[in-house]
Enzyme design. Structure first.
Site, mmCIF file in Angstrom:
data_model
loop_
_atom_site.group_PDB
_atom_site.id
_atom_site.type_symbol
_atom_site.label_atom_id
_atom_site.label_comp_id
_atom_site.label_asym_id
_atom_site.label_seq_id
_atom_site.Cartn_x
_atom_site.Cartn_y
_atom_site.Cartn_z
ATOM 1 N N LYS A 15 50.076 35.248 45.414
ATOM 2 C CA LYS A 15 51.026 36.907 45.137
ATOM 3 C C LYS A 15 51.150 37.787 46.501
ATOM 4 O O LYS A 15 52.000 37.912 47.603
ATOM 5 C CB LYS A 15 49.494 37.757 44.412
ATOM 6 C CG LYS A 15 49.073 36.482 43.451
ATOM 7 C CD LYS A 15 48.084 37.116 42.164
ATOM 8 C CE LYS A 15 47.902 35.323 41.597
ATOM 9 N NZ LYS A 15 47.088 36.440 40.146
ATOM 10 N N GLY A 40 43.526 35.433 36.828
ATOM 11 C CA GLY A 40 42.571 36.252 37.693
ATOM 12 C C GLY A 40 41.714 37.150 37.269
ATOM 13 O O GLY A 40 41.513 38.758 37.248
ATOM 14 N N SER A 85 42.066 30.983 37.504
ATOM 15 C CA SER A 85 40.974 31.142 37.770
ATOM 16 C C SER A 85 40.062 29.664 38.620
ATOM 17 O O SER A 85 38.980 30.018 38.048
ATOM 18 C CB SER A 85 40.069 31.774 36.717
ATOM 19 O OG SER A 85 40.094 33.141 36.184
HETATM 20 C C1 PEP Z 1 47.782 32.405 39.599
HETATM 21 O O1 PEP Z 1 48.554 33.908 39.999
HETATM 22 O O2 PEP Z 1 48.688 31.441 39.270
HETATM 23 C C2 PEP Z 1 46.520 32.361 39.105
HETATM 24 C C3 PEP Z 1 46.274 30.774 38.491
HETATM 25 O O3 PEP Z 1 45.782 33.212 39.436
HETATM 26 P P1 PEP Z 1 43.846 32.744 39.590
HETATM 27 O O4 PEP Z 1 43.606 31.236 40.816
HETATM 28 O O5 PEP Z 1 44.038 34.446 40.555
HETATM 29 O O6 PEP Z 1 43.813 33.369 38.404
#
Ligand code: PEP
Length: 255
Positions: free
Chosen positions: A15, A176, A216
């Site tokens: 990100k 997230g 996550s």
């Molecule tokens: C993502 O950004 O694609 C994602 C799955 O983020 P996270 O693992 O932080 O939920």
């Protein structure tokens, strides 16, 4: 064909995190930790980190991805980056249609379709993100939503090209948030995606496409999620920024 024959891909989505010097440091930590991986390991990093990332991973088993790409070859698109620019510096993967792009930057299925075609035409692998919102899951329309995304995102894409696409199933409510889909929920939708591909294309195409789960995923839940028949890898946000956690997920994929 079954899971064992599909390419397992663990991809980090950084990100808007890490400056170029921080990217170099993080990748340098990750390289020795994943050197024996028997899955594909990818780091998708911010545009300004790409050149240093490609340089840093040279000679290692890590591939570099971008987080978006424009569909036009060049032109008056201030602030955008073309697939040709990415290809020239050695990028192999491009994340397309991430829910944050859909939510905050006006990404639609029509633009996802254009970007996906451009990435394929440039000889890179798109990681196309699909997934339902919390309200949509609660309304029990997850399959309707994801099915519609697949039809629109891949409209006009040939069976041969489809085999070069990676799909990331990312329930938006799990990104997230610390909320993870249960392994059963992840498997249910990944299997639905594969069935839909079989209807849109053929069983051969459906069996060969790598379908990742994202939302996550971390060092403690990865093994169970990745053990599911239709979950062929992970797209990882937060945990991809910590070398020990990301490498533990890669190890879970190897197991
Ligand atoms: C993502 O950004 O694609 C994602 C799955 O983020 P996270 O693992 O932080 O939920």
């Amino acid at each position: 064909m079954n899971k064992a024959l599909r390419k397992v891909i663990i991809a980090g989505n950084w990100k808007m995190n890490k400056t170029p010097s921080e990217a170099k440091a993080l990748l340098s930590e990750i390289i020795p930790l994943v050197k024996d991986a028997d899955c594909e390991v990818v780091a998708c990093v911010p545009y300004v980190d790409l050149a240093v990332a490609v340089e840093t991973v040279k000679g290692s088993n890590i591939k570099i991805g971008a987080e978006n790409a424009h569909w036009a070859e060049s032109g008056a698109f201030t602030g955008e980056i073309s697939t040709g620019m990415l290809k020239e510096i050695g990028v192999d993967y491009v994340v397309i249609g991430h829910s944050e792009r859909r939510q905050y930057f006006g990404e639609t299925d029509a633009t996802v379709n254009l970007r996906t075609k451009a990435v394929l035409a440039a000889g890179m692998t798109p990681i196309v993100c699909v997934g339902e919102l919390k309200e949509e899951r609660e309304a029990k329309i997850t399959e309707e939503i994801v099915g519609k995304q697949l039809k629109l995102d891949f409209a006009g894409i040939s069976a041969d090209n489809m085999k070069n696409i990676v799909i990331a199933y990312e329930p938006v409510w799990a990104i997230g948030t610390g909320l993870t889909a249960t392994p059963a929920q992840a498997e249910e939708v990944c299997a639905f995606i594969r069935e839909t591909l079989a209807k849109m294309y053929s069983k051969d195409v459906a069996d060969s496409v790598t379908i990742q789960y994202g939302g996550s995923m971390n060092d403690t839940n990865a093994a169970e999620l990745l053990s599911k028949e239709d979950v062929d890898g992970g797209l990882i946000g937060g945990a991809s920024l910590v070398s020990s956690k990301f490498s533990a997920i890669v190890s879970a994929a190897n197991a």
